[in-house]
Scaffold this motif. Structure first.
Motif, PDB file in Angstrom:
ATOM      1  N   LEU A  88       9.180 -16.819  12.488  1.00 32.58           N
ATOM      2  CA  LEU A  88       9.211 -16.393  11.088  1.00 32.58           C
ATOM      3  C   LEU A  88       8.120 -17.075  10.282  1.00 32.58           C
ATOM      4  CD1 LEU A  88      10.700 -15.002   8.629  1.00 32.58           C
ATOM      5  CD2 LEU A  88      11.904 -17.182   8.382  1.00 32.58           C
ATOM      6  N   LEU A  89       8.079 -18.418  10.323  1.00 36.23           N
ATOM      7  CA  LEU A  89       7.096 -19.151   9.530  1.00 36.23           C
ATOM      8  C   LEU A  89       5.708 -19.057  10.135  1.00 36.23           C
ATOM      9  CD1 LEU A  89       9.098 -22.312   8.437  1.00 36.23           C
ATOM     10  CD2 LEU A  89       8.744 -20.157   7.208  1.00 36.23           C
ATOM     11  N   SER A  90       5.633 -18.965  11.463  1.00 36.24           N
ATOM     12  CA  SER A  90       4.313 -18.825  12.089  1.00 36.24           C
ATOM     13  C   SER A  90       3.616 -17.565  11.580  1.00 36.24           C
ATOM     14  CB  SER A  90       4.444 -18.777  13.612  1.00 36.24           C
ATOM     15  OG  SER A  90       4.897 -20.009  14.118  1.00 36.24           O
ATOM     16  N   HIS A  91       4.366 -16.461  11.496  1.00 33.06           N
ATOM     17  CA  HIS A  91       3.773 -15.201  11.044  1.00 33.06           C
ATOM     18  C   HIS A  91       3.552 -15.172   9.536  1.00 33.06           C
ATOM     19  CE1 HIS A  91       4.026 -13.512  14.987  1.00 33.06           C
ATOM     20  NE2 HIS A  91       5.355 -13.460  15.016  1.00 33.06           N
ATOM     21  N   THR A  92       4.536 -15.625   8.765  1.00 35.46           N
ATOM     22  CA  THR A  92       4.482 -15.435   7.317  1.00 35.46           C
ATOM     23  C   THR A  92       3.708 -16.524   6.589  1.00 35.46           C
ATOM     24  OG1 THR A  92       6.589 -16.598   6.953  1.00 35.46           O
ATOM     25  CG2 THR A  92       6.678 -14.208   7.341  1.00 35.46           C
ATOM     26  N   ALA A  93       3.735 -17.754   7.102  1.00 36.37           N
ATOM     27  CA  ALA A  93       3.108 -18.866   6.387  1.00 36.37           C
ATOM     28  C   ALA A  93       1.834 -19.379   7.048  1.00 36.37           C
ATOM     29  CB  ALA A  93       4.109 -20.021   6.245  1.00 36.37           C
TER      30      ALA A  93
END
Length: 307
Positions: A69-74
């Motif tokens: 989730l954070l790898s893609h979005t942030a």
């Protein structure tokens, strides 16, 4: 960036089944800090409650979903890249894990450290997570992982990078241990083969399991290996109320699906266990595990019987 929804898009957490998405939203703050929200069902088909408490692996799966989730979005990781765990640890507080009378809202505070990039692309980082369940601090987890582009991943995996080819040569499933011996009720949730020993079992990798193999992979997935560690702890120290409250794991090699892998346990003294997963005379995973027998919950705090 902030996102609120009943569930985050399944592709952001690398799941195909909507029902397996635990995360409901996220907010990215400054200084590599993030807040992620999740909702835990009172009863999950695989990570179901034991002793009236949530399964710690439900927390682990929530953290696993945070990684993509954070790898893609942030951090700008493209879809199709591979996130590879180097090490992982968690610790939970059993008194904060009682299953409530309705789905539980979890808030997971995340701090990312040692964020390494090359040419603007994420290479690796360490993610620290602190979880609060209905306002009470429940546990912590730390994951160190790397991001690999498809071309590099194919070079690392060689002729084993094709999930379809790997599936065609995967080992047949050996008979399972009794479900109750590993903290489950259904045979298809057992990932250890039947054995007369209490310190060594063959890994069972059911490529049709709807949770552990939600999508095709070319090696044994990390959650399968962590579940094998947890089940081995239960099988080595059988108890109706036991819980693996802590785990520290190092991933050294991929576990292949076309040759036997063995889950081995040795006592460390007290509540500690040393658990390894070995294949071809090599240690692929090493773990130190803490088991606890939580104090039974008062009757008033217990969830009604499932019908």
């Amino acid at each position: 960036m902030s996102q609120l929804s009943t569930a985050v898009p399944r592709e952001l957490v690398h799941k195909r089944a909507h029902a397996e998405v635990l995360l409901t939203g996220w907010t990215t703050h400054a200084d590599d800090r993030h807040t992620v929200r999740a909702q835990w069902p009172r009863f999950h088909s695989f990570y179901w409650p034991r002793g009236q408490r949530f399964d710690p692996m439900l927390f682990v799966e929530s953290v696993r979903q945070i990684l993509p989730l954070l790898s893609h979005t942030a951090y700008g990781v493209p879809f199709g890249n591979h996130l590879i765990w180097d090490d992982f640890s968690y610790r939970v507080e059993p008194t904060a894990m009682a299953v409530p009378a309705s789905p539980a809202d979890a808030v997971l505070d995340v701090v990312c450290e040692d964020v390494r990039t090359r040419n603007g692309a994420l290479v690796s980082m360490v993610m620290h997570t602190t979880a609060h369940l209905d306002g009470e601090r429940m546990g912590t987890a730390t994951a160190r992982f790397a991001n690999r582009a498809p071309a590099l991943y194919r070079r690392l995996r060689g002729d084993r990078s094709d999930p379809a080819a790997v599936r065609s040569t995967a080992l047949p499933l050996p008979p399972a241990l009794r479900p109750a011996a590993v903290g489950h009720c259904l045979p298809y949730n057992v990932v250890l083969a039947d054995s007369t020993r209490t310190d060594r079992w063959q890994l069972r990798a059911d490529l049709d399991h709807p949770v552990l193999f939600d999508h095709p992979v070319d090696h044994a997935p990390g959650m399968l290996l962590l579940e094998a560690v947890r089940q081995a702890a239960h099988a080595h120290r059988p108890t109706d109320t036991g819980m693996v409250t802590g785990m520290s794991v190092t991933f050294d090699r991929w576990v292949e699906l076309d040759q036997p892998a063995w889950v081995c346990v040795a006592p460390l003294g007290g509540d500690g266990l040393r658990i390894t997963i070995e294949q071809g005379e090599e240690v692929c995973l090493g773990a130190e595990v803490t088991t606890t027998r939580p104090v039974p919950l008062p009757t008033a705090e217990r969830i009604p019987a499932l019908t």
